[in-house]
Write a protein that holds these residues in place. Structure first.
Motif, PDB file in Angstrom:
ATOM      1  N   LYS A  18     -45.599   3.798  42.369  1.00 19.35           N
ATOM      2  CA  LYS A  18     -44.183   4.042  42.075  1.00 19.35           C
ATOM      3  C   LYS A  18     -43.301   3.491  43.195  1.00 19.35           C
ATOM      4  N   LYS A  19     -43.756   3.656  44.443  1.00 21.24           N
ATOM      5  CA  LYS A  19     -42.975   3.157  45.581  1.00 21.24           C
ATOM      6  C   LYS A  19     -43.168   1.656  45.775  1.00 21.24           C
ATOM      7  N   ILE A  20     -44.394   1.184  45.586  1.00 20.29           N
ATOM      8  CA  ILE A  20     -44.690  -0.237  45.792  1.00 20.29           C
ATOM      9  C   ILE A  20     -43.887  -1.116  44.840  1.00 20.29           C
ATOM     10  N   ILE A  21     -43.797  -0.691  43.581  1.00 20.42           N
ATOM     11  CA  ILE A  21     -43.127  -1.532  42.579  1.00 20.42           C
ATOM     12  C   ILE A  21     -41.630  -1.661  42.845  1.00 20.42           C
ATOM     13  N   GLN A  22     -41.085  -0.771  43.695  1.00 20.58           N
ATOM     14  CA  GLN A  22     -39.665  -0.871  44.034  1.00 20.58           C
ATOM     15  C   GLN A  22     -39.389  -2.082  44.908  1.00 20.58           C
ATOM     16  N   ASN A  65     -48.119 -12.243  22.380  1.00 26.64           N
ATOM     17  CA  ASN A  65     -49.294 -11.567  21.832  1.00 26.64           C
ATOM     18  C   ASN A  65     -48.958 -10.209  21.222  1.00 26.64           C
ATOM     19  N   ASN A  66     -47.655  -9.897  21.174  1.00 24.36           N
ATOM     20  CA  ASN A  66     -47.182  -8.654  20.541  1.00 24.36           C
ATOM     21  C   ASN A  66     -47.848  -7.410  21.106  1.00 24.36           C
ATOM     22  N   SER A  67     -48.181  -7.433  22.372  1.00 18.82           N
ATOM     23  CA  SER A  67     -48.794  -6.272  23.013  1.00 18.82           C
ATOM     24  C   SER A  67     -47.707  -5.276  23.394  1.00 18.82           C
ATOM     25  N   THR A  68     -47.718  -4.121  22.748  1.00 19.30           N
ATOM     26  CA  THR A  68     -46.719  -3.087  23.041  1.00 19.30           C
ATOM     27  C   THR A  68     -46.749  -2.690  24.505  1.00 19.30           C
ATOM     28  N   GLN A  69     -47.929  -2.446  25.029  1.00 21.00           N
ATOM     29  CA  GLN A  69     -48.037  -2.017  26.422  1.00 21.00           C
ATOM     30  C   GLN A  69     -47.490  -3.076  27.370  1.00 21.00           C
ATOM     31  N   GLN A  70     -47.814  -4.318  27.093  1.00 20.71           N
ATOM     32  CA  GLN A  70     -47.378  -5.415  27.946  1.00 20.71           C
ATOM     33  C   GLN A  70     -45.857  -5.541  27.919  1.00 20.71           C
ATOM     34  N   ILE A  71     -45.277  -5.415  26.737  1.00 16.06           N
ATOM     35  CA  ILE A  71     -43.823  -5.491  26.599  1.00 16.06           C
ATOM     36  C   ILE A  71     -43.163  -4.393  27.416  1.00 16.06           C
ATOM     37  N   LEU A  72     -43.680  -3.167  27.298  1.00 14.34           N
ATOM     38  CA  LEU A  72     -43.083  -2.051  28.016  1.00 14.34           C
ATOM     39  C   LEU A  72     -43.197  -2.220  29.525  1.00 14.34           C
ATOM     40  N   MET A  73     -44.315  -2.727  29.992  1.00 15.45           N
ATOM     41  CA  MET A  73     -44.480  -2.945  31.424  1.00 15.45           C
ATOM     42  C   MET A  73     -43.451  -3.936  31.957  1.00 15.45           C
ATOM     43  N   GLU A  74     -43.215  -5.006  31.207  1.00 11.30           N
ATOM     44  CA  GLU A  74     -42.239  -5.996  31.638  1.00 11.30           C
ATOM     45  C   GLU A  74     -40.821  -5.413  31.590  1.00 11.30           C
ATOM     46  N   VAL A  75     -40.539  -4.647  30.556  1.00 10.55           N
ATOM     47  CA  VAL A  75     -39.222  -4.021  30.430  1.00 10.55           C
ATOM     48  C   VAL A  75     -38.982  -3.054  31.580  1.00 10.55           C
ATOM     49  N   ILE A  76     -39.974  -2.226  31.883  1.00 13.50           N
ATOM     50  CA  ILE A  76     -39.827  -1.236  32.950  1.00 13.50           C
ATOM     51  C   ILE A  76     -39.656  -1.911  34.300  1.00 13.50           C
ATOM     52  N   SER A  77     -40.397  -2.981  34.515  1.00 10.14           N
ATOM     53  CA  SER A  77     -40.243  -3.741  35.755  1.00 10.14           C
ATOM     54  C   SER A  77     -38.812  -4.272  35.877  1.00 10.14           C
ATOM     55  N   TYR A  78     -38.285  -4.777  34.769  1.00 11.98           N
ATOM     56  CA  TYR A  78     -36.917  -5.304  34.765  1.00 11.98           C
ATOM     57  C   TYR A  78     -35.906  -4.178  35.025  1.00 11.98           C
ATOM     58  N   ILE A  79     -36.117  -3.037  34.395  1.00 18.90           N
ATOM     59  CA  ILE A  79     -35.210  -1.901  34.592  1.00 18.90           C
ATOM     60  C   ILE A  79     -35.208  -1.473  36.053  1.00 18.90           C
ATOM     61  N   LYS A 129     -45.722   3.659  32.986  1.00 19.00           N
ATOM     62  CA  LYS A 129     -44.333   3.671  33.444  1.00 19.00           C
ATOM     63  C   LYS A 129     -44.131   2.821  34.686  1.00 19.00           C
ATOM     64  N   TYR A 130     -45.169   2.745  35.517  1.00 13.87           N
ATOM     65  CA  TYR A 130     -44.998   2.105  36.823  1.00 13.87           C
ATOM     66  C   TYR A 130     -45.745   0.782  36.936  1.00 13.87           C
ATOM     67  N   GLY A 131     -45.865   0.070  35.840  1.00 11.19           N
ATOM     68  CA  GLY A 131     -46.319  -1.303  35.896  1.00 11.19           C
ATOM     69  C   GLY A 131     -47.801  -1.500  36.021  1.00 11.19           C
ATOM     70  N   VAL A 132     -48.610  -0.480  35.717  1.00  6.68           N
ATOM     71  CA  VAL A 132     -50.064  -0.640  35.764  1.00  6.68           C
ATOM     72  C   VAL A 132     -50.508  -1.415  34.525  1.00  6.68           C
ATOM     73  N   ILE A 133     -51.339  -2.447  34.719  1.00  4.46           N
ATOM     74  CA  ILE A 133     -51.722  -3.306  33.591  1.00  4.46           C
ATOM     75  C   ILE A 133     -53.053  -2.907  32.966  1.00  4.46           C
ATOM     76  N   ASP A 134     -53.862  -2.100  33.686  1.00 10.05           N
ATOM     77  CA  ASP A 134     -55.134  -1.655  33.118  1.00 10.05           C
ATOM     78  C   ASP A 134     -55.549  -0.346  33.768  1.00 10.05           C
ATOM     79  N   TYR A 135     -56.377   0.419  33.041  1.00  8.62           N
ATOM     80  CA  TYR A 135     -56.757   1.765  33.465  1.00  8.62           C
ATOM     81  C   TYR A 135     -58.253   1.905  33.198  1.00  8.62           C
ATOM     82  N   LEU A 136     -59.070   1.787  34.254  1.00 15.39           N
ATOM     83  CA  LEU A 136     -60.522   1.805  34.118  1.00 15.39           C
ATOM     84  C   LEU A 136     -61.102   3.125  34.610  1.00 15.39           C
TER      85      LEU A 136
END
Length: 255
Positions: free
Chosen positions: A68-72, A137-151, A96-103
Motif C-alpha cells: 500500500k505504501k510502496i505503490i504510492q 484480453n478483457n481481464s477484469t482484474q487487470q483492468i481494475l489494477m490499472e484503474v486503481i494505479s491511475y487513481i 486494491k493495491y496493484g497485486v498482479i498474482d496471489y500464490l
C-alpha cells in the motif's frame, strides 16, 4: 535488466525463491532480500524494483501494508503475493493495491515462473506505453489494477468516472457497476476515502491550515472538505487534529 525484490521473513523460503528465479530467468537481477515490510518499503525506495515477491504476514508490517505504501511512490511496480493464508479478504485487499498474482505456499516452481512471466509481460507493455493493449484480453482484474494505479497517482486532482471509464474503453455505466461489484465500494467513495486518509496524515504530521489541506486534496473548499471528513470520520478535521495532538502530548509525557 529487470530488478526483482524478494520480501520474506523465512530464510529457507528466500533461498528457495532465489534458486527458482535464478534457474528460470537470466534477465532478472535479484536484489538484496527484505526480511519484513519495513525493509521492503526502504528497499523499494532506494532500489526501485520492477517486480516484488511479497509474503503477507511478516514482522513490523504486513505485505499488504507495505505494498500500500510502496505503490504510492512506485505505482508501476508489479507485486506478486506468496502466502500460506488462503484468505479471501487478503486477496481482495491485494487487488486494491496493484497485486498482479496471489500464490499459496508451497507454490510450485511453475506457478512462480508463470507469475513472474506475467509481471514481465505487463512491465514490457507499460514500457512501450501501449496502454490499450493491456486491456485487450478483457481481464477484469487487470483492468481494475490499472484503474486503481491511475487513481492513486491522480486522486488529489479532479477525477471523473466517465473519464476513467473512457481511458479503459468501457461504458461508464458498466464500469461503475464493475467497480462496485469487484471492490465493494463506488468509484466516488473509493477516491474520497483516499483523500480522507491523506488528509488524516496531513492533519497529524503537518501544520498546514485546514483550507490548504482541502484545496491540495482536490476539495472545492474547506467547508465541503469538513462536511465530507465529518461524514467519514464522525468528527471534524479540527476535532481530529486536536484529539491527535492531545494523545501525542500524553504519549510524550509518559515517556
Amino acid at each position: 535488466m529487470i530488478k526483482l525484490l524478494i520480501v520474506e521473513d523465512e530464510p529457507l523460503e528466500r533461498v528457495a525463491l532465489r534458486k527458482i528465479i535464478g534457474r528460470e530467468f537470466h534477465n532478472i537481477e535479484i536484489l538484496e532480500d527484505a526480511k519484513n515490510g519495513t525493509e521492503a518499503i526502504e528497499m523499494a525506495k532506494t532500489q526501485q524494483p520492477n517486480v516484488i515477491l511479497m509474503d503477507i504476514r511478516m514482522p513490523e508490517s504486513t505485505g499488504i501494508e507495505a505494498q500500500k505504501k510502496i505503490i504510492q511512490f512506485l505505482p508501476n511496480v508489479k507485486c506478486i503475493i506468496i502466502t500460506a493464508y488462503n484468505d479471501f479478504i487478503y486477496a481482495q485487499e491485494a487487488i486494491k493495491y496493484g497485486v498482479i498474482d496471489y500464490l499459496l505456499k508451497p507454490a510450485k516452481p511453475q506457478e512462480i515462473k508463470n507469475a513472474i512471466e506475467k509481471a514481465l509481460s505487463l512491465n514490457s507493455k507499460l514500457d512501450r506505453n501501449h496502454t490499450t493493449n493491456i486491456f485487450e484480453n478483457n481481464s477484469t482484474q487487470q483492468i481494475l489494477m490499472e484503474v486503481i494505479s491511475y487513481i492513486k497517482q491522480n486522486y488529489k486532482h479532479e477525477l471523473r468516472l466517465t473519464e476513467v471509464a473512457t481511458m479503459v474503453h468501457l461504458n461508464p455505466q458498466y464500469f461503475s457497476r464493475l467497480f462496485k461489484k469487484e471492490l465493494g465500494t463506488t468509484f466516488t467513495d473509493y477516491v474520497t476515502k483516499l483523500r480522507i486518509e491523506e488528509a488524516k496524515t496531513l492533519l497529524k504530521e503537518s501544520n498546514l491550515p485546514i483550507y490548504r489541506i482541502a484545496v491540495d486534496l482536490g476539495f472545492s473548499d474547506a467547508a465541503y472538505f469538513s462536511k465530507v471528513f465529518l461524514k467519514y470520520e464522525k468528527e471534524s478535521p479540527l476535532e481530529f487534529k486536536k484529539r491527535h495532538e492531545h494523545f501525542e502530548k500524553k504519549r510524550l509525557l509518559s515517556n
